[in-house]
Design a protein around this motif. Sequence first.
Motif, PDB file in Angstrom:
ATOM      1  N   SER A 160     -41.282  19.589  -1.912  1.00  0.00           N
ATOM      2  CA  SER A 160     -40.150  19.093  -2.700  1.00  0.00           C
ATOM      3  C   SER A 160     -40.591  18.530  -4.037  1.00  0.00           C
ATOM      4  O   SER A 160     -39.808  18.518  -5.002  1.00  0.00           O
ATOM      5  N   ASP A 161     -41.834  18.078  -4.129  1.00  0.00           N
ATOM      6  CA  ASP A 161     -42.333  17.577  -5.415  1.00  0.00           C
ATOM      7  C   ASP A 161     -42.659  18.705  -6.380  1.00  0.00           C
ATOM      8  O   ASP A 161     -42.796  18.482  -7.579  1.00  0.00           O
ATOM      9  N   ARG A 162     -42.765  19.921  -5.838  1.00  0.00           N
ATOM     10  CA  ARG A 162     -43.140  21.061  -6.690  1.00  0.00           C
ATOM     11  C   ARG A 162     -41.965  21.942  -7.073  1.00  0.00           C
ATOM     12  O   ARG A 162     -42.122  22.842  -7.905  1.00  0.00           O
ATOM     13  N   VAL A 163     -40.806  21.734  -6.466  1.00  0.00           N
ATOM     14  CA  VAL A 163     -39.644  22.556  -6.811  1.00  0.00           C
ATOM     15  C   VAL A 163     -38.725  21.778  -7.751  1.00  0.00           C
ATOM     16  O   VAL A 163     -38.701  20.541  -7.737  1.00  0.00           O
ATOM     17  N   SER A 164     -37.983  22.506  -8.544  1.00  0.00           N
ATOM     18  CA  SER A 164     -37.064  21.891  -9.497  1.00  0.00           C
ATOM     19  C   SER A 164     -35.685  22.518  -9.350  1.00  0.00           C
ATOM     20  O   SER A 164     -35.575  23.723  -9.072  1.00  0.00           O
ATOM     21  N   PRO A 165     -34.635  21.740  -9.544  1.00  0.00           N
ATOM     22  CA  PRO A 165     -33.284  22.326  -9.572  1.00  0.00           C
ATOM     23  C   PRO A 165     -33.212  23.345 -10.698  1.00  0.00           C
ATOM     24  O   PRO A 165     -33.676  23.102 -11.813  1.00  0.00           O
ATOM     25  N   ASP A 166     -32.649  24.524 -10.405  1.00  0.00           N
ATOM     26  CA  ASP A 166     -32.565  25.549 -11.430  1.00  0.00           C
ATOM     27  C   ASP A 166     -31.206  25.535 -12.107  1.00  0.00           C
ATOM     28  O   ASP A 166     -30.410  24.606 -11.939  1.00  0.00           O
ATOM     29  N   GLY A 167     -30.931  26.592 -12.865  1.00  0.00           N
ATOM     30  CA  GLY A 167     -29.681  26.652 -13.611  1.00  0.00           C
ATOM     31  C   GLY A 167     -28.455  26.758 -12.738  1.00  0.00           C
ATOM     32  O   GLY A 167     -27.338  26.629 -13.220  1.00  0.00           O
ATOM     33  N   GLY A 168     -28.643  26.982 -11.425  1.00  0.00           N
ATOM     34  CA  GLY A 168     -27.506  27.083 -10.523  1.00  0.00           C
ATOM     35  C   GLY A 168     -27.064  25.762  -9.936  1.00  0.00           C
ATOM     36  O   GLY A 168     -26.194  25.742  -9.052  1.00  0.00           O
ATOM     37  N   ARG A 169     -27.627  24.675 -10.413  1.00  0.00           N
ATOM     38  CA  ARG A 169     -27.220  23.366  -9.891  1.00  0.00           C
ATOM     39  C   ARG A 169     -25.723  23.148 -10.132  1.00  0.00           C
ATOM     40  O   ARG A 169     -25.203  23.408 -11.210  1.00  0.00           O
ATOM     41  N   GLY A 170     -25.050  22.686  -9.107  1.00  0.00           N
ATOM     42  CA  GLY A 170     -23.608  22.508  -9.170  1.00  0.00           C
ATOM     43  C   GLY A 170     -22.848  23.655  -8.527  1.00  0.00           C
ATOM     44  O   GLY A 170     -21.659  23.527  -8.238  1.00  0.00           O
TER      45      GLY A 170
END
Length: 490
Positions: free
Chosen positions: A179-189
């Motif tokens: 979880s520390d290595r992943v980031s929310p992408d442009g599909g957040r929301g």
Amino acid sequence: MRRTTVTTLVVALIAGLVGIALMPRVPRLGPHTTGDAELADAARAAVTDPSGHRGLAVALVENGRIRTAGLGDRDPAGRPVEPGTPFEIGSVTKTLTGMLLADQAATGVVHPDDALESTWPAVTGPLREVTLAELASHRAGLPRVALGSPLAWAHLMWANVSGGNPYAGQDVDTLRGTSDRVSPDGGRGEVHYSNVGVSVLGHALAAKAGVAYPDLLHTRLLRPLGMTATVVATRTDDLPANRAQGSRASGRPLDPWTGAGYAPAGIGPWSTAEDLARLAAATLAGTAPGADAATARFREDGDTRIGYGWFTTRHGDREVVWHNGATSGFRSYVGFERATGRAVVVLGNTDRGVDPIGRRLLGLSEREAGAAAPVVPGWIGAGLAVAFTFLGGLSLLGTARRRELDRVTLLAASVWAFAYLGLAHRMGDWSVVPAWLWPLGAGLSAAGVALAATRWRALPVLDARVPWRRLLSVASSLVAAVLAVAAVSD
């Protein structure tokens, strides 16, 4: 020459007859019935094709009354499914995790709009900014799964081929590191289904409570609902007794999935039709802890909305709240309709989908219930069955007829002929392809071996300009054949 041909044909015929005894056996929903006979009859009527199913456990809630039944076999030995037989429930667990959020929010421990960092401070990467509600509703912009390292992905691929547990070794610390290595992408929301997000949510709620996820689940949800048969198997020692055995719809047995890291998303939980009926009934009645999780809050598409874990889908003028589950050898479905006060649970111990059965038991028509989505496109499993069944034998026959040949080459081709048969037996979808093709392939491979045997004594051991290179090539081919067979062996 004629004698060789007759011998080859005789060997092929014998091998084909032996192959009939060994050919793949596709599961078929058996005649055993336990529990409520009327419900069992209704469930059988809802199964459009019994091929590919081995056993089912079902429950129906009407007017607050719970009825349960078992159909077919819980394992290849033919022991009957009972209403209390434990099955892997897979992603149905996500509804439990969503209900934990709703329960903890109702008691003031957390707020759905809290950022992850306030609930699980150990998470320090970009994910710390997403909210608990986003995690519960698949709107955090996270991937479906993120195993972290190339080695973990290689293990996942190997497990998919071998039928093993792809989540072995994925504990809570592994998930937190991921979880520390992943980031929310442009599909957040937007709604994008994520096992990572729900797993992080479950462990975050547990961290806030100062306990492990299975303990929080038991204390806040399972025990109040009397779900005494529901367990989270983070290790093989935790697996319940008298459980169903999972398999492919083609009959290949598969290992159960265990692991603490993805437990909140559905890796490791087992339950029964009886227990899940208690959950569905109490959620439908609004009396379950966190029942508000089933309230639809966010839109996925034109017909489906999502709450905290639970989906709500419109079928014509009817609306069903539901979730399903899929592990390597099990399928599950839990759904209810507020307008009718009816709820249903269907658990199956193959990878043939059970969603249409559940929707039919809720009263939807066969057209509205739809068909079960295949795990992979049918042509892939059918192609593997046909190609692997005949490829080895045809290749060996071609090799044995070559003018320039040596024993080492012939040995490798013979090993591969039967390695391909093993791959076909285990990886082919024999619920689509007629199983009698496999004995034909066995006969073809045996014919190739018989032809090879007639030439063996006259051949040199090695015929190559660079012997070590030829030996290395053949050795690597043999190792690959052994690994292929090992991967699909029990």
